[in-house]
Design a protein around this motif. Structure first.
Motif, short mmCIF file in Angstrom:
data_model
loop_
_atom_site.label_atom_id
_atom_site.label_comp_id
_atom_site.label_asym_id
_atom_site.label_seq_id
_atom_site.Cartn_x
_atom_site.Cartn_y
_atom_site.Cartn_z
N PRO A 101 -7.84 16.89 -5.29
CA PRO A 101 -7.92 17.26 -6.71
C PRO A 101 -9.30 16.93 -7.27
O PRO A 101 -9.83 15.84 -7.03
N PRO A 102 -9.91 17.84 -8.01
CA PRO A 102 -11.28 17.60 -8.50
C PRO A 102 -11.44 16.36 -9.36
O PRO A 102 -12.49 15.72 -9.35
N LEU A 103 -10.38 15.96 -10.11
CA LEU A 103 -10.48 14.78 -10.97
C LEU A 103 -9.95 13.51 -10.29
O LEU A 103 -10.06 12.42 -10.85
N GLY A 104 -9.36 13.65 -9.10
CA GLY A 104 -8.90 12.48 -8.36
C GLY A 104 -7.40 12.26 -8.39
O GLY A 104 -6.64 13.02 -8.99
N CYS A 105 -6.98 11.19 -7.73
CA CYS A 105 -5.57 10.77 -7.67
C CYS A 105 -5.45 9.42 -8.38
O CYS A 105 -6.22 8.50 -8.09
N PHE A 106 -4.46 9.30 -9.24
CA PHE A 106 -4.32 8.11 -10.08
C PHE A 106 -2.95 7.48 -9.86
O PHE A 106 -1.92 8.14 -9.94
N ASN A 107 -2.98 6.19 -9.57
CA ASN A 107 -1.76 5.45 -9.24
C ASN A 107 -1.37 4.51 -10.36
O ASN A 107 -2.23 3.86 -10.98
N LEU A 108 -0.08 4.43 -10.65
CA LEU A 108 0.45 3.42 -11.56
C LEU A 108 0.98 2.27 -10.72
O LEU A 108 1.89 2.45 -9.90
N HIS A 109 0.44 1.06 -10.92
CA HIS A 109 0.84 -0.10 -10.12
C HIS A 109 1.40 -1.18 -11.04
O HIS A 109 0.85 -1.46 -12.11
N ALA A 110 2.50 -1.81 -10.61
CA ALA A 110 3.23 -2.75 -11.46
C ALA A 110 2.75 -4.19 -11.28
O ALA A 110 3.53 -5.08 -10.94
N SER A 111 1.46 -4.41 -11.49
CA SER A 111 0.93 -5.78 -11.54
C SER A 111 -0.42 -5.75 -12.23
O SER A 111 -0.95 -4.68 -12.54
N LEU A 112 -0.98 -6.93 -12.44
CA LEU A 112 -2.32 -7.04 -13.01
C LEU A 112 -3.30 -7.24 -11.85
O LEU A 112 -3.63 -8.35 -11.47
N LEU A 113 -3.71 -6.13 -11.27
CA LEU A 113 -4.59 -6.17 -10.11
C LEU A 113 -5.88 -6.94 -10.42
O LEU A 113 -6.35 -6.91 -11.55
N PRO A 114 -6.39 -7.69 -9.41
CA PRO A 114 -6.03 -7.65 -7.99
C PRO A 114 -4.87 -8.57 -7.59
O PRO A 114 -4.61 -8.73 -6.40
N ARG A 115 -4.18 -9.17 -8.56
CA ARG A 115 -3.02 -9.97 -8.21
C ARG A 115 -1.85 -9.05 -7.84
O ARG A 115 -1.57 -8.10 -8.56
N TRP A 116 -1.21 -9.37 -6.74
CA TRP A 116 -0.02 -8.68 -6.27
C TRP A 116 -0.28 -7.22 -5.90
O TRP A 116 0.39 -6.31 -6.37
N ARG A 117 -1.30 -7.02 -5.05
CA ARG A 117 -1.41 -5.74 -4.37
C ARG A 117 -0.26 -5.62 -3.38
O ARG A 117 0.20 -6.62 -2.85
N GLY A 118 0.20 -4.40 -3.15
CA GLY A 118 1.21 -4.23 -2.11
C GLY A 118 2.58 -3.82 -2.61
O GLY A 118 2.74 -3.33 -3.73
N ALA A 119 3.59 -4.08 -1.76
CA ALA A 119 4.88 -3.41 -1.87
C ALA A 119 5.83 -3.94 -2.94
O ALA A 119 6.63 -3.20 -3.48
N ALA A 120 5.79 -5.24 -3.24
CA ALA A 120 6.84 -5.82 -4.09
C ALA A 120 6.25 -6.67 -5.21
O ALA A 120 6.58 -7.85 -5.36
N PRO A 121 5.39 -6.09 -6.06
CA PRO A 121 4.72 -6.90 -7.09
C PRO A 121 5.66 -7.46 -8.15
O PRO A 121 5.42 -8.56 -8.67
N ILE A 122 6.72 -6.74 -8.49
CA ILE A 122 7.64 -7.22 -9.52
C ILE A 122 8.38 -8.45 -9.02
O ILE A 122 8.44 -9.48 -9.70
#
Length: 310
Positions: A101-122
């Motif tokens: 995509p010309p504007l990129g791919c944007f992810n919604l992540h359920a933590s305050l990165l960089p804390r809790w990167r990965g599968a089970a942040p909640i």
């Protein structure tokens, strides 16, 4: 002009974002989700929550087993999307897909990165005793939740919150945040900030082996362990019921007065001693039974000291 988007998501957590993007006029060219899996008593194929909503909205749905083939890339490009929105999709996006995509791919992540990167942040935020968490929109790269951050919202974690409570609150907060981010992207005003190299932690997938309650921990740690695993996989202990040791999941609890040997039942209202302090069970679930409030459970199974939970 509204954006033409590809939406990529799978579980309930992703549904509010899909609905909000549609409600705000963005065109969803296609929805990518995981393939239906057998579930329930009849083991019938069960479409993902995102697929169910997409079909209700009349949006084309794709469930590729991989995105790494030339054919998958060609199909992805053929949607002619401005950007992709990714929310708990459950599949790694290769660089070629991220670049499509010309504007990129944007992810919604359920933590305050960089804390809790990965599968089970909640789950991990609750279990670690964190005072707050949040949601972030980041522009994706090939790393594990390492992309530049566009927007963030914070949310306090109270000791009364279970993983289910926090999941629902963050899903709604995240939907609003992603809509604002796509609005800014549409206007050419979305600003990106590199993640800090400090404070990186990883939210490993929750394993069932972690679920047994250790009453030798302080009461607040026990409470946060229970709430961080509620409702799934469910923190559990063993109780002596009807002459046998029975596994019981504890789904919700609160701090309680009293002290004793770890695991001791302290009264007839399910106060349990921990190493330091005590918790009171508010909701629980016997194996093969539906979840129930503690007072309902006690009406059918009255318990009183002396008794110890293992």
């Amino acid at each position: 002009m509204p954006l033409r988007l590809i939406f990529m998501g799978t579980p309930d957590f992703a549904v509010p974002t899909l609905l909000e993007l549609v409600a705000h006029g963005h065109e969803i060219a296609a929805v990518y989700t995981r393939a239906a899996k057998p579930a329930g008593r009849g083991m019938k194929l069960q479409p993902t929550p995102v697929e169910q909503e997409a079909r209700r909205l009349g949006i084309p749905v794709l469930t590729p087993a991989t995105l790494k083939t030339p054919e998958a890339l060609e199909e992805f490009r053929a949607h002619n999307a401005d950007a992709a929105v990714v929310v708990a999709y459950g599949m790694i996006l290769p660089q070629a897909i991220l670049d499509a995509p010309p504007l990129g791919c944007f992810n919604l992540h359920a933590s305050l990165l960089p804390r809790w990167r990965g599968a089970a942040p909640i789950n991990r935020a609750i279990m670690a005793g964190d005072a707050e968490t949040g949601v972030m929109v980041m522009k994706m790269d090939v790393g594990l939740d390492t992309g530049d951050v566009a927007m963030a919202e914070r949310l306090a974690i109270t000791d009364a919150m279970t993983a289910a409570d926090l999941h629902d609150a963050l899903a709604q907060l995240g939907a609003d945040l992603m809509v604002r981010a796509m609005g800014a992207l549409e206007r050419g005003k979305l600003q990106l900030t590199k993640q800090s190299a400090d404070g990186v932690t990883y939210a490993a997938k929750v394993e069932k082996a972690e679920a047994r309650i250790d009453w030798n921990r302080p009461a607040r740690e026990v409470l946060r362990h229970i709430h961080g695993l509620s409702p799934f996989p469910g923190a559990w202990c063993e109780m002596a019921l009807d002459g046998e040791q029975v596994r019981v999941k504890i789904l919700r609890c609160e701090p309680a007065d009293g002290s004793g040997e770890p695991g001791d039942l302290l009264d007839d209202r399910l106060a349990i001693a921990c190493r330091d302090g005590a918790i009171r069970i508010l909701e629980l679930q016997r194996a093969g039974k539906a979840p129930m409030k503690a007072d309902v459970f006690l009406r059918g199974t009255p318990l009183k000291p002396p008794m110890r939970l293992a």
